[in-house]
Design a protein around this motif. Structure first.
Motif, PDB file in Angstrom:
ATOM      1  N   ASP A  84       0.812  -1.220   0.000  1.00  0.00           N
ATOM      2  CA  ASP A  84       0.000   0.000   0.000  1.00  0.00           C
ATOM      3  C   ASP A  84       0.846   1.270   0.000  1.00  0.00           C
ATOM      4  OD1 ASP A  84      -2.064  -1.773   0.116  1.00  0.00           O
ATOM      5  OD2 ASP A  84      -2.927  -1.026   1.992  1.00  0.00           O
ATOM      6  N   ALA A  85       1.854   1.316   0.880  1.00  0.00           N
ATOM      7  CA  ALA A  85       2.659   2.529   1.012  1.00  0.00           C
ATOM      8  C   ALA A  85       3.458   2.811  -0.258  1.00  0.00           C
ATOM      9  CB  ALA A  85       3.600   2.403   2.211  1.00  0.00           C
ATOM     10  N   LEU A  86       4.054   1.777  -0.829  1.00  0.00           N
ATOM     11  CA  LEU A  86       4.810   1.964  -2.072  1.00  0.00           C
ATOM     12  C   LEU A  86       3.892   2.395  -3.211  1.00  0.00           C
ATOM     13  CD1 LEU A  86       7.213  -1.116  -1.977  1.00  0.00           C
ATOM     14  CD2 LEU A  86       7.751   1.254  -1.390  1.00  0.00           C
ATOM     15  N   ALA A  87       2.703   1.813  -3.258  1.00  0.00           N
ATOM     16  CA  ALA A  87       1.742   2.183  -4.300  1.00  0.00           C
ATOM     17  C   ALA A  87       1.348   3.645  -4.174  1.00  0.00           C
ATOM     18  CB  ALA A  87       0.509   1.293  -4.214  1.00  0.00           C
ATOM     19  N   GLU A  88       1.171   4.099  -2.952  1.00  0.00           N
ATOM     20  CA  GLU A  88       0.810   5.505  -2.736  1.00  0.00           C
ATOM     21  C   GLU A  88       1.939   6.421  -3.203  1.00  0.00           C
ATOM     22  OE1 GLU A  88      -0.613   8.220   1.040  1.00  0.00           O
ATOM     23  OE2 GLU A  88      -1.239   6.111   0.957  1.00  0.00           O
ATOM     24  N   ASP A  89       3.181   6.035  -2.933  1.00  0.00           N
ATOM     25  CA  ASP A  89       4.327   6.826  -3.411  1.00  0.00           C
ATOM     26  C   ASP A  89       4.325   6.904  -4.938  1.00  0.00           C
ATOM     27  OD1 ASP A  89       5.183   7.192  -0.831  1.00  0.00           O
ATOM     28  OD2 ASP A  89       6.712   5.632  -0.896  1.00  0.00           O
ATOM     29  N   VAL A  90       4.034   5.787  -5.587  1.00  0.00           N
ATOM     30  CA  VAL A  90       4.007   5.747  -7.047  1.00  0.00           C
ATOM     31  C   VAL A  90       2.907   6.651  -7.593  1.00  0.00           C
ATOM     32  CG1 VAL A  90       3.393   4.285  -9.024  1.00  0.00           C
ATOM     33  CG2 VAL A  90       5.107   3.511  -7.384  1.00  0.00           C
ATOM     34  N   VAL A  91       1.752   6.640  -6.957  1.00  0.00           N
ATOM     35  CA  VAL A  91       0.653   7.497  -7.405  1.00  0.00           C
ATOM     36  C   VAL A  91       1.072   8.963  -7.352  1.00  0.00           C
ATOM     37  CG1 VAL A  91      -1.682   8.291  -6.877  1.00  0.00           C
ATOM     38  CG2 VAL A  91      -1.152   5.855  -6.781  1.00  0.00           C
ATOM     39  N   GLN A  92       1.694   9.349  -6.250  1.00  0.00           N
ATOM     40  CA  GLN A  92       2.129  10.740  -6.120  1.00  0.00           C
ATOM     41  C   GLN A  92       3.152  11.106  -7.202  1.00  0.00           C
ATOM     42  OE1 GLN A  92       3.550  10.998  -2.076  1.00  0.00           O
ATOM     43  NE2 GLN A  92       1.566  10.413  -1.238  1.00  0.00           N
ATOM     44  N   GLU A  93       4.128  10.241  -7.412  1.00  0.00           N
ATOM     45  CA  GLU A  93       5.132  10.507  -8.441  1.00  0.00           C
ATOM     46  C   GLU A  93       4.499  10.582  -9.826  1.00  0.00           C
ATOM     47  OE1 GLU A  93       8.273  11.253  -8.226  1.00  0.00           O
ATOM     48  OE2 GLU A  93       8.401  11.042  -6.044  1.00  0.00           O
ATOM     49  N   SER A  94       3.522   9.730 -10.058  1.00  0.00           N
ATOM     50  CA  SER A  94       2.866   9.695 -11.368  1.00  0.00           C
ATOM     51  C   SER A  94       2.112  10.993 -11.644  1.00  0.00           C
ATOM     52  CB  SER A  94       1.902   8.505 -11.438  1.00  0.00           C
ATOM     53  OG  SER A  94       2.608   7.290 -11.280  1.00  0.00           O
ATOM     54  N   TYR A  95       1.469  11.543 -10.613  1.00  0.00           N
ATOM     55  CA  TYR A  95       0.762  12.808 -10.805  1.00  0.00           C
ATOM     56  C   TYR A  95       1.737  13.952 -11.058  1.00  0.00           C
ATOM     57  CZ  TYR A  95      -3.833  10.991  -9.604  1.00  0.00           C
ATOM     58  OH  TYR A  95      -5.025  10.301  -9.608  1.00  0.00           O
ATOM     59  N   LEU A  96       2.880  13.924 -10.392  1.00  0.00           N
ATOM     60  CA  LEU A  96       3.879  14.965 -10.644  1.00  0.00           C
ATOM     61  C   LEU A  96       4.381  14.902 -12.088  1.00  0.00           C
ATOM     62  CD1 LEU A  96       5.937  14.716  -7.324  1.00  0.00           C
ATOM     63  CD2 LEU A  96       4.340  16.520  -7.976  1.00  0.00           C
ATOM     64  N   ILE A  97       4.582  13.688 -12.576  1.00  0.00           N
ATOM     65  CA  ILE A  97       5.004  13.510 -13.975  1.00  0.00           C
ATOM     66  C   ILE A  97       3.897  13.965 -14.920  1.00  0.00           C
ATOM     67  CG2 ILE A  97       5.575  11.788 -15.734  1.00  0.00           C
ATOM     68  CD1 ILE A  97       6.950  10.193 -13.473  1.00  0.00           C
ATOM     69  N   ALA A  98       2.657  13.567 -14.612  1.00  0.00           N
ATOM     70  CA  ALA A  98       1.526  13.946 -15.463  1.00  0.00           C
ATOM     71  C   ALA A  98       1.360  15.461 -15.512  1.00  0.00           C
ATOM     72  CB  ALA A  98       0.250  13.287 -14.947  1.00  0.00           C
ATOM     73  N   PHE A  99       1.505  16.114 -14.364  1.00  0.00           N
ATOM     74  CA  PHE A  99       1.378  17.572 -14.327  1.00  0.00           C
ATOM     75  C   PHE A  99       2.475  18.231 -15.161  1.00  0.00           C
ATOM     76  CE2 PHE A  99       2.120  21.789 -12.610  1.00  0.00           C
ATOM     77  CZ  PHE A  99       0.835  22.296 -12.496  1.00  0.00           C
TER      78      PHE A  99
END
Length: 227
Positions: free
Chosen positions: A56-71
Motif C-alpha cells: 500500500d505505502a509503495l503504491a501511494e508513493d508511485v501514485v504521487q510521483e505519477s501525478y507529478l510527472i503527469a502535471f
C-alpha cells in the motif's frame, strides 16, 4: 469510466467538465483544478500500482510521483479522450521501475496491510458486515498471489470496471490478451475462493477518503515546492 471516489463539494461545479477540458484549464493557469483529475483517478492509479508492488505505502508513493510527472507533461495529453489510460501508462511504468529498483537492492516488500475500510450500509447486520469484510480481505490476499499480469487485468476490468478496449489501451496490449488474461485470473481466483467472485469483489480494496485526501494534499505540497 472514472473512479468511484466521490467529489468534494468545491469541485462539484466542475464535475461536468471532461478530462480534456480540465487539463486545458490547468494548462491555462487554473492549477487547483488539477485536484479534479486526481480525485477522478486516484483509486484506479492506486490499484494499478498496488497490483504491481503488492504494498500500500509503495503504491501511494508511485501514485504521487505519477501525478507529478503527469502535471509536468500535461501538454502532451492531446485528448479529447484517454486521460485515464495515459495516467495508467505513467503509473504502471513508475511502479515497474520501483519494482526493478527494489529487486536490484534485494528488498522484499512487507505483507500489505488491510485496505482502508469502507463504511458498511446501516441496514446490514453486524454478523453479515463481518462476513463480507472477511470475504473481501480474502479476495485481496488471493489476488496478491496471482501473477502480476493477471492482477493488473483483474483490477482494471473487475474492480475499476473498464471495458476490454479501455484496458487494452491503458496497458498497451491487444484486446485478445486482455480477454485471455482475465479469463485465467477469474479461473485461478475462483478455484481458491469458496464464494462467487461477483459476491466478493464489490468491497475489495475500498478507497477511503483519508488516503485520497492525503494523496491530493501531498501532490499539491510537492508542486508548490517546485514552483
Amino acid at each position: 469510466m472514472t473512479s468511484k471516489t466521490a467529489l468534494k463539494p468545491h469541485l462539484e461545479p466542475f464535475s461536468a467538465l471532461s478530462d480534456f477540458e480540465v487539463a486545458q484549464r490547468v494548462l491555462n493557469g487554473d492549477m487547483p483544478l488539477f485536484e479534479l483529475l486526481m480525485r477522478r483517478y486516484n483509486r484506479r492509479l492506486f490499484l494499478v500500482a498496488r497490483s504491481i508492488l503488492k504494498d500500500d505505502a509503495l503504491a501511494e508513493d508511485v501514485v504521487q510521483e505519477s501525478y507529478l510527472i503527469a502535471f509536468e507533461h500535461l501538454a502532451q495529453f492531446k485528448g479529447p479522450d484517454g486521460f485515464g489510460a495515459w495516467l495508467v501508462r505513467i503509473g504502471s511504468r513508475q511502479a515497474m521501475r520501483m519494482l526493478r529498483r527494489r529487486s536490484r537492492l534485494g528488498l522484499v516488500s512487507n505483507e500489505p496491510g488491510l485496505a482502508d475500510e469502507a463504511p458498511a450500509p446501516a441496514r446490514m447486520e453486524p454478523e453479515q458486515i463481518q462476513i463480507d469484510r472477511e470475504a473481501s480481505h480474502l479476495l485481496e490476499r488471493e489476488l496478491d498471489r496471482l501473477p502480476r499480469d493477471f492482477r493488473i487485468i483483474f483490477v482494471l476490468r473487475e474492480l475499476e470496471e473498464l471495458s476490454t478496449a479501455e484496458t487494452a489501451e491503458s496497458l498497451e496490449i491487444t484486446p485478445g490478451t486482455v480477454k485471455s488474461r482475465l479469463h485465467r485470473a477469474r479461473s485461478l481466483l475462483q478455484l481458491r475462493l469458496s464464494r462467487p467472485l461477483a459476491a466478493m469483489k464489490a468491497d475489495a480494496f475500498p478507497f477511503a477518503g483519508t488516503r485520497c485526501d492525503r494523496i491530493v494534499a501531498t501532490v499539491f505540497e510537492r508542486l508548490s515546492a517546485k514552483s
